[in-house]
Enzyme design. Structure first.
Site, PDB file in Angstrom:
ATOM      1  N   LYS A   1      -0.228   7.231 -20.301  1.00 13.47           N
ATOM      2  CA  LYS A   1      -0.942   7.461 -19.047  1.00 13.47           C
ATOM      3  C   LYS A   1       0.050   7.996 -18.007  1.00 13.47           C
ATOM      4  CE  LYS A   1      -1.719   5.482 -15.245  1.00 13.47           C
ATOM      5  NZ  LYS A   1      -1.697   6.623 -14.314  1.00 13.47           N
TER       6      LYS A   1
ATOM      7  N   GLU B   1      10.987  -0.601 -16.497  1.00 12.24           N
ATOM      8  CA  GLU B   1      12.038   0.120 -15.749  1.00 12.24           C
ATOM      9  C   GLU B   1      11.534   0.238 -14.325  1.00 12.24           C
ATOM     10  OE1 GLU B   1      14.920   0.997 -16.680  1.00 12.24           O
ATOM     11  OE2 GLU B   1      14.829   0.922 -18.857  1.00 12.24           O
TER      12      GLU B   1
ATOM     13  N   CYS C   1      15.072   6.356  -8.984  1.00  6.86           N
ATOM     14  CA  CYS C   1      15.316   4.917  -9.062  1.00  6.86           C
ATOM     15  C   CYS C   1      16.797   4.561  -9.006  1.00  6.86           C
ATOM     16  CB  CYS C   1      14.699   4.360 -10.336  1.00  6.86           C
ATOM     17  SG  CYS C   1      15.276   5.230 -11.799  1.00  6.86           S
TER      18      CYS C   1
ATOM     19  N   GLU D   1      13.511  -0.856  -1.275  1.00  5.52           N
ATOM     20  CA  GLU D   1      13.544   0.483  -1.866  1.00  5.52           C
ATOM     21  C   GLU D   1      12.642   1.400  -1.046  1.00  5.52           C
ATOM     22  OE1 GLU D   1      11.488   1.347  -5.615  1.00  5.52           O
ATOM     23  OE2 GLU D   1      13.319   2.328  -6.273  1.00  5.52           O
TER      24      GLU D   1
HETATM   25  P1  NAP Z   1       3.922   2.831  -9.372  1.00  2.00           P
HETATM   26  O1  NAP Z   1       3.008   2.910  -8.231  1.00  2.00           O
HETATM   27  O2  NAP Z   1       4.397   1.528  -9.852  1.00  2.00           O
HETATM   28  O3  NAP Z   1       3.198   3.629 -10.557  1.00  2.00           O
HETATM   29  C1  NAP Z   1       3.794   3.834 -11.831  1.00  2.00           C
HETATM   30  C2  NAP Z   1       2.710   4.051 -12.854  1.00  2.00           C
HETATM   31  O4  NAP Z   1       1.922   2.860 -12.953  1.00  2.00           O
HETATM   32  C3  NAP Z   1       1.728   5.156 -12.489  1.00  2.00           C
HETATM   33  O5  NAP Z   1       1.311   5.807 -13.667  1.00  2.00           O
HETATM   34  C4  NAP Z   1       0.588   4.371 -11.870  1.00  2.00           C
HETATM   35  O6  NAP Z   1      -0.630   5.066 -11.900  1.00  2.00           O
HETATM   36  C5  NAP Z   1       0.549   3.156 -12.757  1.00  2.00           C
HETATM   37  N1  NAP Z   1      -0.120   1.996 -12.179  1.00  2.00           N
HETATM   38  C6  NAP Z   1      -0.354   1.703 -10.879  1.00  2.00           C
HETATM   39  N2  NAP Z   1      -1.011   0.524 -10.769  1.00  2.00           N
HETATM   40  C7  NAP Z   1      -1.192   0.060 -12.030  1.00  2.00           C
HETATM   41  C8  NAP Z   1      -1.786  -1.103 -12.576  1.00  2.00           C
HETATM   42  N3  NAP Z   1      -2.332  -2.038 -11.803  1.00  2.00           N
HETATM   43  N4  NAP Z   1      -1.788  -1.265 -13.909  1.00  2.00           N
HETATM   44  C9  NAP Z   1      -1.229  -0.347 -14.710  1.00  2.00           C
HETATM   45  N5  NAP Z   1      -0.651   0.787 -14.255  1.00  2.00           N
HETATM   46  C10 NAP Z   1      -0.628   0.981 -12.927  1.00  2.00           C
HETATM   47  O7  NAP Z   1       5.228   3.661  -9.112  1.00  2.00           O
HETATM   48  P2  NAP Z   1       5.300   5.071  -8.450  1.00  2.00           P
HETATM   49  O8  NAP Z   1       5.016   4.918  -7.006  1.00  2.00           O
HETATM   50  O9  NAP Z   1       4.472   6.017  -9.231  1.00  2.00           O
HETATM   51  O10 NAP Z   1       6.827   5.427  -8.734  1.00  2.00           O
HETATM   52  C11 NAP Z   1       7.886   4.997  -7.943  1.00  2.00           C
HETATM   53  C12 NAP Z   1       8.542   3.736  -8.489  1.00  2.00           C
HETATM   54  O11 NAP Z   1       9.003   3.931  -9.810  1.00  2.00           O
HETATM   55  C13 NAP Z   1       9.757   3.342  -7.696  1.00  2.00           C
HETATM   56  O12 NAP Z   1       9.753   1.967  -7.431  1.00  2.00           O
HETATM   57  C14 NAP Z   1      10.915   3.689  -8.623  1.00  2.00           C
HETATM   58  O13 NAP Z   1      12.078   2.977  -8.396  1.00  2.00           O
HETATM   59  C15 NAP Z   1      10.326   3.446  -9.951  1.00  2.00           C
HETATM   60  N6  NAP Z   1      11.064   4.183 -10.979  1.00  2.00           N
HETATM   61  C16 NAP Z   1      11.880   3.497 -11.828  1.00  2.00           C
HETATM   62  C17 NAP Z   1      12.608   4.154 -12.793  1.00  2.00           C
HETATM   63  C18 NAP Z   1      13.519   3.424 -13.739  1.00  2.00           C
HETATM   64  O14 NAP Z   1      13.857   3.969 -14.774  1.00  2.00           O
HETATM   65  N7  NAP Z   1      13.931   2.202 -13.459  1.00  2.00           N
HETATM   66  C19 NAP Z   1      12.504   5.543 -12.901  1.00  2.00           C
HETATM   67  C20 NAP Z   1      11.676   6.210 -12.024  1.00  2.00           C
HETATM   68  C21 NAP Z   1      10.950   5.521 -11.070  1.00  2.00           C
HETATM   69  P3  NAP Z   1      -1.064   5.917 -10.608  1.00  2.00           P
HETATM   70  O15 NAP Z   1       0.088   6.778 -10.242  1.00  2.00           O
HETATM   71  O16 NAP Z   1      -2.211   6.680 -11.071  1.00  2.00           O
HETATM   72  O17 NAP Z   1      -1.369   4.900  -9.552  1.00  2.00           O
END
Ligand code: NAP
Ligand code: MG
Length: 502
Positions: A198, A273, A307, A404
C-alpha cells in the site's frame, strides 16, 4: 535565494502514463476497486492535479491478500532460489530500462529534485533489487551438534531451515516513494514471501509503474499486489488482516503504534521504520570544510523530509560561529523550484498540510527564544515551498529541538563540556534513535561518542551513510528491527528446527 517556481513541461511518456486509467494491481491484473472511489494526485511544485488513481479499500485488501496467499502456496513456493534471484535481477534491469520515466514520475509526484530521484532510484531501486537478488541462494540453516535427551539411545541429526514467513503487508510513506516500496519488496521476494503493497495516498505513481514492470518481467501473478488507498482505510485493513503474516511499515511513530495494535489480532510479525531527530555533533578539531556542507546536506536533503535528517546540530563553542555562519550561507544559496528544473536545489514540501505543519513549528521556534538565523518563511506563489531554516542557540527543552518536524528546519545548540557523557546525554534527549554522526579528528573521542549515542546508526565524519549492504533501523521509538543487509532478510524468514533420529 530562489526564483519563483517555473512550470516545467513533463515528457510525452510521463504525460501518457499520468493520463491513463490507474487501477489496482491484484493477482497479476489491473482491476477496478470493489467500490468506486478515486484519489487525486497533485504535483507539489505547481499544485496542479497530475493524475487520478483508483482508491482501494478493505474489500480490495481482502482480494489482494487472497491473491498473495494463493501465489505463496502455489507457483511461488515451487520456484527455486536461482529463479527467484533471476527474477529480482530482471526486475532491476527493467526498472533501469524505465529509469527516466520512473525519475520523472517521482519528481512530479513527490517534488524532489531530479538528480536526487535519479541517484536514489538507480542506487536504492536497482542496486537494492540486485543486492537481495544475490541473497536468494544464500539463505542458510544450521546443523546443531547436540543429541536431544529423547534420542539418547540413538544417533541423530538436528538442523534448521529458514522458511519464508508468508504474506507480507508493506505500508510505505511519501518521502521517497519508489525506494520505500523496493526496500520492502526486495527482501520479501528474496526470502520467498508474497506481498501486498500500500503506497502513500499522496504519492502512488511510481508504485503503479512498478506494477507494469513486475508484470513484464514474469513474476508470477499474485506475488506482488499493489493497492493504493488511504491509510485509515486500506492501510488499517491490511495491518489488521488475519491473512497477513507480517507487516513491514515505514512511516511516523504515531501510525507505527496503530500498526502494532492492529497487528495484535493474529499476532503477525511487525517491523517498524519510524521517525527520527538525529544528532550531528561537531567537536572543535573537526574539519569545518566538511562539516558545513555535510550539515547543510544532512538537514535539507529532501527538504528535510527524511527520517535520517540531521536536524539537531551540537557544536562546540569554539567553532559555533563559523559553523552556523557557513551553514546559513549555504542554506541561503539553495535555489527552490520544481524538481524537473535543472536550476532547483530544493523542491517543495509534499503538501499544503505538511507546509502548514512545518510553518507551525517555525512559529513555535520564533517564540521559543531561539535565534532565527536564516529562512523561516514560505515563498509566495504556487508550490508548497519553505525556505531552509536555521535556528541557533536552541536547547533540548524546546519543542522544535525535541519533535520530528519533517521539514527544512535545523536546530543548532552549543556545548563546551569536555565530559562526553554530558554531550551524549543531550544528543540522546529525544524519543528517537535512528541516525547520528560525530565530527572530530580525534579517534578516541569519535569512538567513545559512538558508544554513547543510542541510535541504530552513528557515523564518524559523515552522516547517514546508506548502502543496500549496511543494516539500517531505529532504536527506541524510531522503530523495531533492521532493514538492509543480511539482517534485513531476517524479518521475512522463520526458522524450523528438525531432529532426525537414526
Ligand atoms: P504516516 O502518516 O505514518 O504514513 C505512512 C504510511 O502509513 C502511509 O502509507 C499511510 O497512508 C499509512 N497509514 C496511515 N495511517 C494508517 C493506519 N491507521 N493504518 C495503516 N496504515 C496507515 O507517515 P508519513 O507522514 O507518510 O511519512 C512521514 C514519516 O515517515 C515520518 O515520521 C518519517 O520519519 C517516517 N519515515 C521513516 C523512515 C525510516 O526508515 N525510519 C523513512 C522514511 C520516513 P496514507 O499516506 O494514505 O495516510
Ligand atoms: Mg500521512
Amino acid at each position: 535565494m530562489s526564483a519563483a517556481p517555473r512550470s516545467i513541461t513533463p515528457s510525452q511518456a510521463a504525460r501518457d502514463f499520468l493520463a491513463r486509467r490507474h487501477q489496482l494491481f491484484i493477482g497479476g491484473r489491473w482491476v477496478d476497486p470493489a467500490e468506486p472511489g478515486s484519489i487525486e494526485v497533485f504535483d507539489p511544485a505547481s499544485e496542479a492535479r497530475i493524475a487520478t488513481v483508483a482508491r482501494g479499500g478493505p474489500r480490495d485488501i481482502d482480494h489482494a491478500v487472497a491473491a498473495a496467499r494463493t501465489a505463496f502456496e502455489g507457483e511461488w513456493s515451487r520456484i527455486g532460489s536461482h529463479q527467484r534471484s533471476r527474477l529480482l535481477f530482471r526486475l532491476a534491469d527493467e526498472l533501469e530500462a524505465h529509469l527516466d520515466l520512473a525519475v520523472e514520475l517521482e519528481v512530479l509526484d513527490n517534488g524532489m529534485p531530479r538528480p536526487i530521484a535519479h541517484y536514489s532510484i538507480a542506487k536504492f531501486g536497482c542496486d537494492f533489487l540486485r543486492y537481495y537478488g544475490g541473497w536468494c541462494t544464500k539463505i542458510l540453516g544450521e546443523t546443531i551438534p547436540v543429541q536431544p535427551h529423547d534420542v539418547a539411545n540413538g544417533e541423530s541429526l538436528t538442523y534448521t531451515r529458514r522458511e519464508p514467513i508468508g504474506v507480507v503487508g508493506a505500508i510505505v510513506p511519501w518521502n521517497s516513494p519508489l525506494i520505500m516500496a523496493v526496500l520492502k519488496l526486495a527482501p520479501a521476494l528474496a526470502a520467498g514471501c508474497t506481498v501486498v503493497l500500500k503506497p502513500a495516498e499522496l504519492t502512488p505513481m511510481t508504485a503503479l509503474l512498478l506494477g507494469d514492470i513486475i508484470a513484464k518481467v514474469g513474476i508470477p501473478a499474485g506475488v506482488v499486489n499493489i493497492v493504493p488507498g488511504y491509510g485509515h482505510d486500506a492501510g488499517a485493513a491490511l495491518a489488521a488482516h488475519d491473512g497477513v503474516d507480517k507487516i513491514a511499515f515505514t512511516g511516523s511513530t504515531e501510525v507505527g503504534r496503530k500498526i502494532l495494535l492492529a497487528a495484535a489480532g493474529n499476532l503477525k510479525r511487525v517491523t517498524l521504520e519510524l521517525g527520527g531527530k538525529s544528532p550531528f555533533v561537531v567537536f572543535p578539531d573537526a574539519d569545518l570544510t566538511r562539516v558545513i556542507p555535510g550539515a547543510a546536506r544532512g538537514a535539507f536533503f529532501l527538504q528535510g523530509q527524511n527520517c535520517m535528517a540531521s536536524t539537531r546540530l551540537f557544536v562546540h563553542d569554539d567553532v559555533f560561529e563559523p559553523v552556523v555562519e557557513g551553514i546559513a550561507k549555504l542554506a541561503g544559496a539553495f535555489r527552490l523550484g520544481p524538481g524537473l528544473s535543472p536550476e532547483s536545489d530544493l523542491g517543495p514540501l509534499i503538501s499544503a498540510e505538511q507546509r502548514q505543519r512545518v510553518m507551525g513549528y517555525i512559529g513555535d521556534g520564533r517564540n521559543s527564544g531561539a535565534e532565527l538565523v536564516c529562512g523561516g518563511d514560505a515563498p509566495a506563489g504556487k508550490g508548497f515551498f519553505v525556505r531552509p531554516t536555521v535556528f541557533a542557540h536552541t536547547s533540548m527543552d524546546m519543542k522544535i529541538a525535541r519533535e520530528e518536524i519533517f521539514g527544512p528546519v535545523l536546530c543548532v545548540q552549543s556545548f563546551n563540556d569536555s565530559d562526553l557523557k554530558a554531550v551524549a546525554a543531550e544528543a540522546n534527549k529525544t524519543i528517537y534513535g535512528l541516525s547520528g554522526s560525530v565530527w572530530t579528528r580525534d579517534i578516541s573521542v569519535a569512538h567513545r561518542m559512538v558508544n554513547l549515542i543510542d541510535s541504530g546508526q552513528v557515523s564518524i565524519n559523515c552522516h547517514a551513510a546508506v548502502d543496500p549492504a549496511i543494516p539500517f533501523g531505529g532504536n527506541r521509538q524510531s522503530g523495531w528491527g533492521r532493514e538492509f543487509g543480511r539482517e534485513g532478510l531476517d524479518p521475512y524468514l522463520k526458522t524450523k528446527a528438525t531432529t532426525v533420529m537414526f
